[in-house]
Design a protein around this motif. Structure first.
Motif, mmCIF file in Angstrom:
data_model
loop_
_atom_site.group_PDB
_atom_site.id
_atom_site.type_symbol
_atom_site.label_atom_id
_atom_site.label_comp_id
_atom_site.label_asym_id
_atom_site.label_seq_id
_atom_site.Cartn_x
_atom_site.Cartn_y
_atom_site.Cartn_z
ATOM 1 N N LEU A 13 0.823 -1.212 0.000
ATOM 2 C CA LEU A 13 0.000 0.000 0.000
ATOM 3 C C LEU A 13 0.857 1.261 0.000
ATOM 4 C CD1 LEU A 13 -2.874 -1.074 2.432
ATOM 5 C CD2 LEU A 13 -2.989 -0.796 -0.059
ATOM 6 N N ALA A 14 1.955 1.246 0.746
ATOM 7 C CA ALA A 14 2.864 2.398 0.762
ATOM 8 C C ALA A 14 3.490 2.605 -0.619
ATOM 9 C CB ALA A 14 3.946 2.197 1.823
ATOM 10 N N THR A 15 3.905 1.527 -1.267
ATOM 11 C CA THR A 15 4.483 1.617 -2.612
ATOM 12 C C THR A 15 3.451 2.130 -3.605
ATOM 13 O OG1 THR A 15 5.951 -0.232 -2.089
ATOM 14 C CG2 THR A 15 5.679 0.309 -4.417
ATOM 15 N N LEU A 16 2.237 1.635 -3.498
ATOM 16 C CA LEU A 16 1.157 2.073 -4.375
ATOM 17 C C LEU A 16 0.869 3.560 -4.195
ATOM 18 C CD1 LEU A 16 -0.933 0.992 -6.440
ATOM 19 C CD2 LEU A 16 -2.495 0.705 -4.516
ATOM 20 N N LEU A 17 0.783 4.005 -2.961
ATOM 21 C CA LEU A 17 0.538 5.417 -2.668
ATOM 22 C C LEU A 17 1.673 6.282 -3.213
ATOM 23 C CD1 LEU A 17 -1.193 7.579 -1.285
ATOM 24 C CD2 LEU A 17 0.147 7.177 0.798
ATOM 25 N N TYR A 18 2.905 5.870 -2.991
ATOM 26 C CA TYR A 18 4.055 6.603 -3.504
ATOM 27 C C TYR A 18 4.001 6.704 -5.029
ATOM 28 C CZ TYR A 18 8.789 7.887 -4.748
ATOM 29 O OH TYR A 18 9.876 8.512 -5.302
ATOM 30 N N SER A 19 3.684 5.604 -5.698
ATOM 31 C CA SER A 19 3.621 5.593 -7.162
ATOM 32 C C SER A 19 2.561 6.549 -7.687
ATOM 33 C CB SER A 19 3.343 4.177 -7.672
ATOM 34 O OG SER A 19 4.398 3.322 -7.319
ATOM 35 N N TYR A 20 1.400 6.567 -7.043
ATOM 36 C CA TYR A 20 0.337 7.487 -7.458
ATOM 37 C C TYR A 20 0.746 8.943 -7.244
ATOM 38 C CZ TYR A 20 -3.286 4.098 -8.593
ATOM 39 O OH TYR A 20 -4.027 3.117 -9.197
ATOM 40 N N LEU A 21 1.367 9.227 -6.114
ATOM 41 C CA LEU A 21 1.831 10.590 -5.850
ATOM 42 C C LEU A 21 2.897 11.018 -6.872
ATOM 43 C CD1 LEU A 21 2.019 10.645 -1.945
ATOM 44 C CD2 LEU A 21 0.473 11.958 -3.410
ATOM 45 N N GLU A 22 3.810 10.122 -7.177
ATOM 46 C CA GLU A 22 4.850 10.426 -8.155
ATOM 47 C C GLU A 22 4.233 10.705 -9.532
ATOM 48 O OE1 GLU A 22 9.131 8.579 -9.496
ATOM 49 O OE2 GLU A 22 7.479 7.170 -9.131
ATOM 50 N N ALA A 23 3.292 9.898 -9.949
ATOM 51 C CA ALA A 23 2.623 10.099 -11.229
ATOM 52 C C ALA A 23 1.868 11.415 -11.252
ATOM 53 C CB ALA A 23 1.675 8.935 -11.516
ATOM 54 N N PHE A 24 1.220 11.769 -10.152
ATOM 55 C CA PHE A 24 0.479 13.028 -10.053
ATOM 56 C C PHE A 24 1.423 14.223 -10.179
ATOM 57 C CE2 PHE A 24 -1.507 16.483 -7.596
ATOM 58 C CZ PHE A 24 -2.686 16.613 -8.333
ATOM 59 N N VAL A 25 2.551 14.173 -9.513
ATOM 60 C CA VAL A 25 3.533 15.263 -9.584
ATOM 61 C C VAL A 25 4.069 15.396 -11.008
ATOM 62 C CG1 VAL A 25 5.848 15.980 -8.837
ATOM 63 C CG2 VAL A 25 4.171 15.195 -7.153
ATOM 64 N N LYS A 26 4.343 14.277 -11.667
ATOM 65 C CA LYS A 26 4.886 14.311 -13.034
ATOM 66 C C LYS A 26 3.891 14.877 -14.049
ATOM 67 C CE LYS A 26 8.461 10.843 -12.631
ATOM 68 N NZ LYS A 26 8.968 9.547 -13.055
ATOM 69 N N LEU A 27 2.617 14.888 -13.701
ATOM 70 C CA LEU A 27 1.627 15.521 -14.578
ATOM 71 C C LEU A 27 1.882 17.021 -14.702
ATOM 72 C CD1 LEU A 27 -1.797 13.915 -13.595
ATOM 73 C CD2 LEU A 27 -0.694 13.834 -15.822
ATOM 74 N N PHE A 28 2.332 17.617 -13.610
ATOM 75 C CA PHE A 28 2.509 19.065 -13.567
ATOM 76 C C PHE A 28 3.964 19.508 -13.666
ATOM 77 C CE2 PHE A 28 -1.411 18.012 -11.312
ATOM 78 C CZ PHE A 28 -2.314 18.731 -12.097
ATOM 79 N N VAL A 29 4.890 18.620 -13.390
ATOM 80 C CA VAL A 29 6.318 18.932 -13.477
ATOM 81 C C VAL A 29 6.944 17.922 -14.442
ATOM 82 C CG1 VAL A 29 8.460 19.244 -12.186
ATOM 83 C CG2 VAL A 29 6.264 19.664 -11.062
ATOM 84 N N PRO A 30 6.948 18.240 -15.743
ATOM 85 C CA PRO A 30 7.466 17.272 -16.713
ATOM 86 C C PRO A 30 8.968 17.029 -16.541
ATOM 87 C CG PRO A 30 6.989 19.368 -17.769
ATOM 88 C CD PRO A 30 6.525 19.482 -16.356
ATOM 89 N N VAL A 31 9.371 15.820 -16.862
ATOM 90 C CA VAL A 31 10.773 15.446 -16.788
ATOM 91 C C VAL A 31 11.528 16.153 -17.922
ATOM 92 C CG1 VAL A 31 12.376 13.499 -16.927
ATOM 93 C CG2 VAL A 31 10.174 13.218 -15.806
ATOM 94 N N ARG A 32 12.695 16.691 -17.613
ATOM 95 C CA ARG A 32 13.498 17.373 -18.621
ATOM 96 C C ARG A 32 14.018 16.355 -19.620
ATOM 97 N NH1 ARG A 32 19.147 19.517 -18.554
ATOM 98 N NH2 ARG A 32 19.139 21.131 -20.144
ATOM 99 N N ARG A 33 13.798 16.629 -20.909
ATOM 100 C CA ARG A 33 14.240 15.714 -21.956
ATOM 101 C C ARG A 33 15.718 15.880 -22.234
ATOM 102 N NH1 ARG A 33 10.071 14.425 -26.477
ATOM 103 N NH2 ARG A 33 8.214 14.148 -25.223
ATOM 104 N N LYS A 34 16.341 14.783 -22.605
ATOM 105 C CA LYS A 34 17.747 14.792 -22.955
ATOM 106 C C LYS A 34 17.914 15.478 -24.307
ATOM 107 C CE LYS A 34 21.519 11.785 -24.243
ATOM 108 N NZ LYS A 34 21.991 10.465 -24.490
ATOM 109 N N SER A 35 18.928 16.301 -24.436
ATOM 110 C CA SER A 35 19.220 16.931 -25.712
ATOM 111 C C SER A 35 19.886 15.911 -26.631
ATOM 112 C CB SER A 35 20.161 18.123 -25.515
ATOM 113 O OG SER A 35 20.601 18.595 -26.768
#
Length: 152
Positions: A13-35
């Motif tokens: 459950l802790a891993t699941l919660l962490y994964s959902y939170l991480e996915a939610f954050v990535k919706l608004f803070v996109p990962v910087r793409r490699k040049s």
């Protein structure tokens, strides 16, 4: 035993919660793409189709391109289109089903151009006939290019 089961469930459950939170954050803070600018990209099967489209996308990103294809005319057309986009391009006529061709071209690329940083191993052959109607030499060709070619 029930304590272990409880701990495993809690960890899940802790891993699941962490994964959902991480996915939610990535919706608004996109990962910087490699040049990809300046990367040396080798694309097999670059003479048409997916290989050509891939080469054009890398050309738009200012990558240095090494294009391989069995079809000289096709790979040269792809190179011309990529050069129009400002990319530096080297072409090679290579039959990826032949180990000697692949080794020879790879040595030439390494010696004359440099170390490849991105490999797009795209070369492939497919026969669209019904399996029972596919001739033995067609099956052998598919294996030579689609399996062995990727190993070479």
């Amino acid at each position: 035993k029930t304590m272990n089961l409880f701990l495993e469930l809690l960890l899940f459950l802790a891993t699941l919660l962490y994964s959902y939170l991480e996915a939610f954050v990535k919706l608004f803070v996109p990962v910087r793409r490699k040049s990809l600018s300046g990367e040396l990209v080798l694309i097999t099967g670059a003479g048409h189709g997916v290989g050509r489209a891939t080469a054009l996308e890398f050309a738009k990103r200012q990558s240095r391109l090494v294009l391989w294809d069995i079809n000289k005319h096709g790979v040269e057309e792809t190179a011309a289109e990529c050069q129009k986009l400002g990319a530096t391009v080297q072409t090679f006529v290579v039959d990826c089903s032949k180990r000697e061709d692949v080794y020879s071209a790879a040595d030439k690329v390494k010696k004359d151009i440099g170390d490849v940083t991105i490999l797009v191993n795209n070369a492939g052959v497919i026969t669209a006939a019904d399996f029972l109607l596919t001739q033995d030499q067609q099956i052998e060709r598919m294996f030579e290019v689609n399996i062995r070619g990727h190993m070479w």
